[in-house]
Each structure stands twice: as C-alpha cells, then as structure tokens.
Design a protein around this motif. Structure first.
Motif, PDB file in Angstrom:
ATOM      1  N   MET A   1       5.471 -19.803  16.045  1.00 53.50           N
ATOM      2  CA  MET A   1       6.301 -19.408  14.920  1.00 53.50           C
ATOM      3  C   MET A   1       6.345 -17.885  14.826  1.00 53.50           C
ATOM      4  SD  MET A   1       5.821 -20.280  10.883  1.00 53.50           S
ATOM      5  CE  MET A   1       5.941 -22.047  11.155  1.00 53.50           C
ATOM      6  N   LYS A   2       7.536 -17.318  14.779  1.00 49.64           N
ATOM      7  CA  LYS A   2       7.686 -15.877  14.653  1.00 49.64           C
ATOM      8  C   LYS A   2       7.436 -15.465  13.204  1.00 49.64           C
ATOM      9  CE  LYS A   2      11.833 -16.096  16.289  1.00 49.64           C
ATOM     10  NZ  LYS A   2      13.189 -15.752  16.789  1.00 49.64           N
ATOM     11  N   ALA A   3       6.735 -14.340  13.030  1.00 50.12           N
ATOM     12  CA  ALA A   3       6.389 -13.903  11.678  1.00 50.12           C
ATOM     13  C   ALA A   3       6.317 -12.389  11.596  1.00 50.12           C
ATOM     14  CB  ALA A   3       5.057 -14.511  11.246  1.00 50.12           C
ATOM     15  N   ILE A   4       6.586 -11.882  10.396  1.00 46.67           N
ATOM     16  CA  ILE A   4       6.410 -10.463  10.097  1.00 46.67           C
ATOM     17  C   ILE A   4       5.419 -10.323   8.947  1.00 46.67           C
ATOM     18  CG2 ILE A   4       8.625  -9.580  10.934  1.00 46.67           C
ATOM     19  CD1 ILE A   4       9.688  -9.840   8.047  1.00 46.67           C
ATOM     20  N   GLY A   5       4.551  -9.315   9.054  1.00 49.86           N
ATOM     21  CA  GLY A   5       3.662  -8.958   7.957  1.00 49.86           C
ATOM     22  C   GLY A   5       4.280  -7.818   7.178  1.00 49.86           C
ATOM     23  N   LEU A   6       4.300  -7.926   5.853  1.00 46.12           N
ATOM     24  CA  LEU A   6       4.903  -6.896   5.015  1.00 46.12           C
ATOM     25  C   LEU A   6       3.901  -6.420   3.976  1.00 46.12           C
ATOM     26  CD1 LEU A   6       8.435  -6.769   3.481  1.00 46.12           C
ATOM     27  CD2 LEU A   6       6.453  -6.502   1.963  1.00 46.12           C
ATOM     28  N   ASP A   7       3.863  -5.100   3.773  1.00 47.38           N
ATOM     29  CA  ASP A   7       3.008  -4.516   2.747  1.00 47.38           C
ATOM     30  C   ASP A   7       3.722  -3.329   2.135  1.00 47.38           C
ATOM     31  OD1 ASP A   7       0.345  -4.385   1.400  1.00 47.38           O
ATOM     32  OD2 ASP A   7       0.295  -2.400   2.317  1.00 47.38           O
ATOM     33  N   ILE A   8       3.400  -3.020   0.887  1.00 51.01           N
ATOM     34  CA  ILE A   8       3.983  -1.854   0.236  1.00 51.01           C
ATOM     35  C   ILE A   8       2.882  -0.988  -0.366  1.00 51.01           C
ATOM     36  CG2 ILE A   8       5.943  -3.319  -0.400  1.00 51.01           C
ATOM     37  CD1 ILE A   8       5.138  -2.819  -3.370  1.00 51.01           C
ATOM     38  N   GLU A   9       3.215   0.274  -0.607  1.00 48.78           N
ATOM     39  CA  GLU A   9       2.383   1.158  -1.415  1.00 48.78           C
ATOM     40  C   GLU A   9       3.243   1.670  -2.564  1.00 48.78           C
ATOM     41  OE1 GLU A   9      -0.759   1.270  -0.947  1.00 48.78           O
ATOM     42  OE2 GLU A   9      -0.623   0.183   0.953  1.00 48.78           O
ATOM     43  N   THR A  10       2.599   1.990  -3.661  1.00 57.53           N
ATOM     44  CA  THR A  10       3.318   2.473  -4.834  1.00 57.53           C
ATOM     45  C   THR A  10       2.959   3.923  -5.120  1.00 57.53           C
ATOM     46  OG1 THR A  10       1.586   1.623  -6.309  1.00 57.53           O
ATOM     47  CG2 THR A  10       3.469   0.174  -5.847  1.00 57.53           C
ATOM     48  N   ALA A  11       3.797   4.574  -5.915  1.00 58.68           N
ATOM     49  CA  ALA A  11       3.612   5.991  -6.220  1.00 58.68           C
ATOM     50  C   ALA A  11       3.006   6.221  -7.596  1.00 58.68           C
ATOM     51  CB  ALA A  11       4.960   6.713  -6.124  1.00 58.68           C
ATOM     52  N   ASN A  12       2.716   5.150  -8.332  1.00 56.67           N
ATOM     53  CA  ASN A  12       2.203   5.283  -9.698  1.00 56.67           C
ATOM     54  C   ASN A  12       0.763   5.763  -9.701  1.00 56.67           C
ATOM     55  OD1 ASN A  12       4.088   2.750  -9.383  1.00 56.67           O
ATOM     56  ND2 ASN A  12       4.479   3.604 -11.410  1.00 56.67           N
ATOM     57  N   LEU A  13       0.480   6.756 -10.528  1.00 58.66           N
ATOM     58  CA  LEU A  13      -0.840   7.396 -10.530  1.00 58.66           C
ATOM     59  C   LEU A  13      -1.766   6.899 -11.630  1.00 58.66           C
ATOM     60  CD1 LEU A  13       0.309  11.060  -9.787  1.00 58.66           C
ATOM     61  CD2 LEU A  13      -0.863   9.499  -8.221  1.00 58.66           C
ATOM     62  N   ASN A  14      -1.222   6.304 -12.693  1.00 59.28           N
ATOM     63  CA  ASN A  14      -2.078   5.904 -13.814  1.00 59.28           C
ATOM     64  C   ASN A  14      -1.521   4.639 -14.457  1.00 59.28           C
ATOM     65  OD1 ASN A  14      -3.396   5.712 -16.430  1.00 59.28           O
ATOM     66  ND2 ASN A  14      -4.077   7.830 -16.117  1.00 59.28           N
ATOM     67  N   MET A  15      -2.130   3.499 -14.151  1.00 59.77           N
ATOM     68  CA  MET A  15      -1.648   2.232 -14.671  1.00 59.77           C
ATOM     69  C   MET A  15      -1.671   2.190 -16.195  1.00 59.77           C
ATOM     70  SD  MET A  15      -3.134  -0.731 -12.140  1.00 59.77           S
ATOM     71  CE  MET A  15      -2.431  -1.997 -13.211  1.00 59.77           C
ATOM     72  N   ARG A  16      -2.752   2.697 -16.788  1.00 53.12           N
ATOM     73  CA  ARG A  16      -2.882   2.623 -18.241  1.00 53.12           C
ATOM     74  C   ARG A  16      -1.833   3.496 -18.931  1.00 53.12           C
ATOM     75  NH1 ARG A  16      -8.725   3.434 -20.863  1.00 53.12           N
ATOM     76  NH2 ARG A  16      -8.964   1.454 -19.734  1.00 53.12           N
ATOM     77  N   MET A  17      -1.681   4.714 -18.457  1.00 50.14           N
ATOM     78  CA  MET A  17      -0.725   5.634 -19.082  1.00 50.14           C
ATOM     79  C   MET A  17       0.714   5.149 -18.916  1.00 50.14           C
ATOM     80  SD  MET A  17      -2.311   8.166 -20.570  1.00 50.14           S
ATOM     81  CE  MET A  17      -1.062   9.449 -20.695  1.00 50.14           C
ATOM     82  N   GLU A  18       0.984   4.474 -17.799  1.00 52.46           N
ATOM     83  CA  GLU A  18       2.341   3.992 -17.528  1.00 52.46           C
ATOM     84  C   GLU A  18       2.546   2.555 -17.975  1.00 52.46           C
ATOM     85  OE1 GLU A  18       4.011   5.299 -13.626  1.00 52.46           O
ATOM     86  OE2 GLU A  18       1.998   6.120 -13.299  1.00 52.46           O
ATOM     87  N   ASN A  19       1.522   1.960 -18.596  1.00 53.44           N
ATOM     88  CA  ASN A  19       1.584   0.587 -19.108  1.00 53.44           C
ATOM     89  C   ASN A  19       2.000  -0.406 -18.023  1.00 53.44           C
ATOM     90  OD1 ASN A  19       1.325  -1.411 -21.106  1.00 53.44           O
ATOM     91  ND2 ASN A  19       3.483  -1.245 -21.682  1.00 53.44           N
ATOM     92  N   LEU A  20       1.290  -0.325 -16.892  1.00 55.04           N
ATOM     93  CA  LEU A  20       1.608  -1.170 -15.751  1.00 55.04           C
ATOM     94  C   LEU A  20       0.661  -2.360 -15.666  1.00 55.04           C
ATOM     95  CD1 LEU A  20       2.076   1.660 -13.084  1.00 55.04           C
ATOM     96  CD2 LEU A  20       3.872   0.481 -14.356  1.00 55.04           C
ATOM     97  N   HIS A  21       1.162  -3.448 -15.086  1.00 50.46           N
ATOM     98  CA  HIS A  21       0.352  -4.652 -14.883  1.00 50.46           C
ATOM     99  C   HIS A  21       0.636  -5.203 -13.494  1.00 50.46           C
ATOM    100  CE1 HIS A  21      -0.630  -4.691 -19.182  1.00 50.46           C
ATOM    101  NE2 HIS A  21       0.639  -4.388 -19.380  1.00 50.46           N
TER     102      HIS A  21
END
Length: 225
Positions: A1-21
C-alpha cells in the motif's frame, strides 16, 4: 500500500496568551508542512511564501548538508492542494500522528486564517478510508495515547529519535532558523510513515506510555491500521 507521512509545525509562541487549544484549529497558524512519500522515499516541504524563505537563506548556511535538498523540494502552501489531490488520485494513504485533532483541521483552514486551504482533499482521504491517524488508532486500540517519541524508541530503536522538542519549533521559526524547523518537521513526517509501515508488517510492538502520571512499557498486539 502506497502511503505518505504528513506533519506540520505552527508559528504560535504562547498558547495561553493566544487562547489556543490542541483540539481546536481556531487561532493556530501553520509555519510549515512536510510530506514524506514512502514509495519514492522523497520529501516535500511547504511554506506560505517560498520566495521569502529562499531570500532569507541566501548566502547563509551554504555548507548545510541538506540546504540544497530542502530548497529544491520547497513549495508554497498553494501547491499543496494539487499535490494532495495527485496523491489521492494515485491511491495513496495519508498517515499522520494526532492529525485528526491537530494537523489536519489546521491545514484545512484557509491560508489567510493560518491553514493551507486543503479541506476538500483531506475530506477525500477521510471519506475513502485512506487516512490513518496512528495516535488515534492506538488510543482506540489500547486506551492509551502514545507520544511519537516513545513509538520511535519502542518500534525503531533507541538510536532513533526526534531532535527537537515540538515546543521549540515555533521559537526557532521566529528566529528565522527555517532550515532547522523544516528538517525537524520532515523528520517527524518520515518517522510517522516508518512507524505506520513497521507496525503494518508485524502488528505487534512494545513502547512506553504515560498514563495517570506514571510511565510504563506497554505491549500492543494485533494492530491493524
């Protein structure tokens, strides 16, 4: 089975200050996306503006062992839609680790909102049952959430491992250490594919897991992606 692995990185520096989850794509901004093609053993790197990255790197890090390779395989987010469509049309399976709750919802957003505008392509993989989230699959299979690093060590060996903490990637990106972050992201894409492929061959493995503040080795049997 052919497959690709995918991953990302984010640019956000402060989850709490930016209210991220972690289970909500709102507010997250993608810095880069990497795809590793297990069939051809080739990688592709995606950023919002390829020209800016290349201009920033011009004349710097010329002795970096992978600079030429990264620049030669560097694309814009706008290219990802067609590339994912091509992989889907060629009957590839899309592999992520924790992608269903993090990576994929984020890159499904529009580019202006911090994503890569690939909702239609992601949905195609999902609806055709050609999408495997190794983290979510193992959580349903065992009740535990396995970190990628622990799977790498348990399945691929102690000599293997991530070379950066994920929390450091946004800081390095902000410092314009683009090669470092792109290399790290591609490494996780490769590991995601290799873990999927190794377990697909055997069905069984042992890896550490942390649960209720205790870390222990867990034997996992009869995994069928």
């Amino acid at each position: 089975m052919k497959a690709i692995g995918l991953d990302i990185e984010t640019a956000n520096l402060n989850m709490r200050m930016e209210n991220l989850h972690f289970n909500n794509p709102y507010g997250w901004t993608t810095s880069c996306i990497c795809i590793y093609d297990g069939e051809t053993q080739e990688g592709r790197y995606y950023v919002k503006d390829r020209d800016i990255i290349i201009e920033t790197l011009k004349g710097a890090f010329d002795d970096h062992p992978v600079k030429k390779q990264i620049i030669g395989s560097l694309y814009n987010f706008t290219d990802l839609k067609q590339h994912l469509q091509d992989y889907y049309d060629m009957d590839y399976t899309l592999i992520t680790h924790n992608g269903l709750s993090f990576d994929l919802p984020i890159i499904s957003k529009s580019i202006d909102n911090g994503g890569a505008d690939v909702l239609q392509q992601i949905n195609q993989f999902k609806e055709s049952n050609k999408n495997v989230d190794t983290c979510e699959h193992l959580r349903k299979h065992t009740g535990y959430r396995f970190k990628l690093q622990n799977l790498i060590k348990g399945i691929l060996g102690d000599s293997e491992g991530k070379f950066m903490e994920s929390s450091e990637a946004p800081k390095e990106w902000a410092k314009h250490n683009y090669l470092k972050v792109l290399g790290y992201c591609m490494g996780d894409s490769i590991y995601t594919y290799e873990i999927y492929n190794a377990v697909k061959q055997t069905g069984d493995f042992k890896a550490k897991v942390k649960h209720n503040r205790k870390e222990f080795e867990c034997e996992v049997l009869q995994v069928m992606w």
